[in-house]
Design a protein around this motif. Structure first.
Motif, short mmCIF file in Angstrom:
data_model
loop_
_atom_site.label_atom_id
_atom_site.label_comp_id
_atom_site.label_asym_id
_atom_site.label_seq_id
_atom_site.Cartn_x
_atom_site.Cartn_y
_atom_site.Cartn_z
N GLN A 1 0.83 -1.21 0.00
CA GLN A 1 0.00 0.00 0.00
C GLN A 1 0.86 1.26 0.00
O GLN A 1 0.59 2.22 -0.73
CB GLN A 1 -0.92 0.01 1.23
CG GLN A 1 -1.95 -1.12 1.26
CD GLN A 1 -1.40 -2.42 1.86
OE1 GLN A 1 -0.20 -2.70 1.79
NE2 GLN A 1 -2.29 -3.22 2.45
N ALA A 2 1.92 1.25 0.84
CA ALA A 2 2.77 2.45 0.93
C ALA A 2 3.48 2.72 -0.39
O ALA A 2 3.59 3.87 -0.83
CB ALA A 2 3.79 2.27 2.05
N TYR B 1 20.20 -2.52 10.75
CA TYR B 1 19.00 -1.86 11.26
C TYR B 1 18.54 -2.61 12.52
O TYR B 1 18.69 -3.83 12.59
CB TYR B 1 17.87 -1.92 10.23
CG TYR B 1 18.02 -1.00 9.04
CD1 TYR B 1 17.93 0.38 9.19
CD2 TYR B 1 18.25 -1.52 7.76
CE1 TYR B 1 18.06 1.23 8.08
CE2 TYR B 1 18.38 -0.67 6.66
CZ TYR B 1 18.28 0.70 6.84
OH TYR B 1 18.42 1.52 5.76
N PRO B 2 17.96 -1.90 13.48
CA PRO B 2 17.48 -2.61 14.68
C PRO B 2 16.15 -3.32 14.40
O PRO B 2 15.11 -2.98 14.95
CB PRO B 2 17.32 -1.48 15.71
CG PRO B 2 17.08 -0.26 14.90
CD PRO B 2 17.81 -0.45 13.59
N LEU B 3 16.22 -4.30 13.49
CA LEU B 3 15.01 -5.00 13.04
C LEU B 3 15.29 -6.50 13.03
O LEU B 3 16.36 -6.93 12.57
CB LEU B 3 14.66 -4.57 11.61
CG LEU B 3 14.27 -3.10 11.39
CD1 LEU B 3 14.24 -2.78 9.90
CD2 LEU B 3 12.90 -2.82 12.01
N GLN C 1 6.26 -7.21 10.37
CA GLN C 1 5.46 -8.18 11.11
C GLN C 1 5.88 -8.22 12.56
O GLN C 1 7.03 -7.92 12.87
CB GLN C 1 5.61 -9.58 10.49
CG GLN C 1 5.08 -9.69 9.09
CD GLN C 1 3.57 -9.56 8.98
OE1 GLN C 1 2.87 -9.35 9.97
NE2 GLN C 1 3.07 -9.67 7.77
N THR C 2 5.06 -8.63 13.47
CA THR C 2 3.68 -8.98 13.21
C THR C 2 2.82 -7.72 13.21
O THR C 2 2.85 -6.97 14.19
CB THR C 2 3.17 -9.93 14.31
OG1 THR C 2 4.04 -11.05 14.40
CG2 THR C 2 1.75 -10.40 14.05
N ALA C 3 2.10 -7.49 12.12
CA ALA C 3 1.11 -6.41 12.04
C ALA C 3 1.63 -5.07 12.56
O ALA C 3 0.98 -4.39 13.34
CB ALA C 3 -0.16 -6.81 12.77
N GLY C 4 2.83 -4.71 12.14
CA GLY C 4 3.35 -3.38 12.49
C GLY C 4 4.02 -3.28 13.84
O GLY C 4 4.45 -2.20 14.24
N VAL D 1 12.33 3.20 14.07
CA VAL D 1 12.71 2.68 12.76
C VAL D 1 11.43 2.24 12.05
O VAL D 1 10.56 1.64 12.66
CB VAL D 1 13.74 1.53 12.86
CG1 VAL D 1 13.23 0.41 13.73
CG2 VAL D 1 14.13 1.00 11.50
N ASP D 2 11.33 2.62 10.78
CA ASP D 2 10.10 2.34 10.04
C ASP D 2 10.42 1.43 8.86
O ASP D 2 10.90 1.87 7.82
CB ASP D 2 9.51 3.67 9.54
CG ASP D 2 8.21 3.47 8.78
OD1 ASP D 2 7.83 2.29 8.54
OD2 ASP D 2 7.59 4.47 8.40
N PRO D 3 10.18 0.12 9.03
CA PRO D 3 10.54 -0.81 7.95
C PRO D 3 9.78 -0.56 6.66
O PRO D 3 10.30 -0.85 5.58
CB PRO D 3 10.20 -2.19 8.53
CG PRO D 3 9.32 -1.95 9.69
CD PRO D 3 9.60 -0.57 10.19
N VAL D 4 8.56 0.00 6.76
CA VAL D 4 7.79 0.28 5.54
C VAL D 4 8.48 1.38 4.73
O VAL D 4 8.62 1.29 3.51
CB VAL D 4 6.34 0.70 5.89
CG1 VAL D 4 5.57 1.07 4.63
CG2 VAL D 4 5.63 -0.42 6.65
#
Ligand code: CA
Length: 293
Positions: A34-35, A256-258, A266-269, A275-278
């Motif tokens: 979507q983004a 990245y701290p992911l 995931q899960t669901a944001g 940090v914004d993975p999107v």
């Protein structure tokens, strides 16, 4: 700020989910399609069926690429693969470089997964002390259960893991080396056979209490539990893939701290604050656009 991700070529987001296809109700690439679309990109998500070899999944991806090319009239595709999806993307680009503008690996086990190595041993009787094997197998079953809604280990668990061990990915890499770094932890060539290669990934950092919303994500807890079974990249992994194992082409960033599932939001944001993975996907689409891809 208005984003401009109107890439010349459509984007294909290829899922991996570590070799498992049965993903129940989880929306793949949560919020990412979507983004990207909001920012002007044409985005497609092919569904690769349950096969175990990276080559077979790569062949399926090639068929999907042909469909998108025919449907959109585009000359090439930008492929972004998460986890095992990165290996399918690499295969497709190696076989049909004229159809692929870029390959981007997100948390891809490009040199194999130490977790797959360990699980592989745990799932074969008598390879590990029984209590260790039981603990690891239980964690793994829980992980699959959260992804798929099925509490049992699927029949193909061992076979799928085979495709992701350090040894089998090494064999894959001998055949399809495009974009791989020559040195451990280095970067690869940015351009091979007219295809641009990129990668990004994350690692687990600090303790669980620093994670904010991830505290409430059971997949994050499992990534932290899995992380203990790494040896080569014990301090630098996302729970499923080591930092340097993920390197391909131009490495945008690999710390990245992911965790492994955070990179598809995931899960669901539920991800760490700050940090914004999107947005990493939107930034990357802008990068591709600026390169004329
Ligand atoms: Ca998460």
């Amino acid at each position: 700020m208005q984003r401009n991700a109107t890439t010349q070529y459509p984007i294909l987001l290829v899922h991996g989910l570590f070799g498992f296809e049965s993903i129940g109700n989880i929306a793949l690439f949560h919020g990412i399609k979507q983004a990207l679309r909001q920012a002007g990109a044409r985005v497609f998500i092919p569904y690769l069926s349950a096969t175990h070899s990276n080559e077979l999944r790569g062949e399926q991806l090639l068929a999907q690429i042909d469909r998108v090319l025919a449907g959109t009239g585009a000359a090439k595709i930008n492929v972004i693969g998460h986890s095992q999806g990165a290996l399918a993307a690499r295969y497709a680009a190696a076989m049909q470089p004229k159809k692929v503008a870029s390959v981007t690996s997100v948390s891809g086990p490009n040199h194999g997964s130490e977790l797959a190595d360990y699980l592989r041993k745990a799932l074969i009787p008598d390879r590990l002390p029984e209590h260790v094997a039981a603990t690891v197998a239980t964690l793994f079953a829980e992980f699959l259960s959260l992804l798929s809604g099925h509490p049992q280990l699927p029949q193909n668990a061992i076979a799928a893991l085979n495709a992701l061990t350090t040894e089998s990915v090494g064999t894959f890499n001998d055949k399809y080396p495009q974009g791989l770094p020559n040195t451990w932890g280095g970067t690869g060539k940015e351009l091979v056979n007219g295809v641009r290669y990129f990668s990004w990934s994350g690692i687990l950092k600090g303790s669980l209490v620093d994670e904010g919303p991830n505290l409430f994500d059971p997949l994050h807890s499992l990534c932290r539990a899995f992380s203990r079974y790494f040896t080569t990249e014990a301090e630098e992994n996302d729970g499923l893939v080591g930092r340097y194992s993920s390197h391909l082409g131009t490495v945008i960033r690999s710390d990245y701290p992911l965790d492994h599932m955070d990179t598809i939001n995931q899960t669901a944001g539920l991800v760490r604050k700050g940090v914004d993975p999107v947005d990493l996907y939107v930034q990357h689409a802008e990068r591709l656009r600026n390169l004329g891809l």
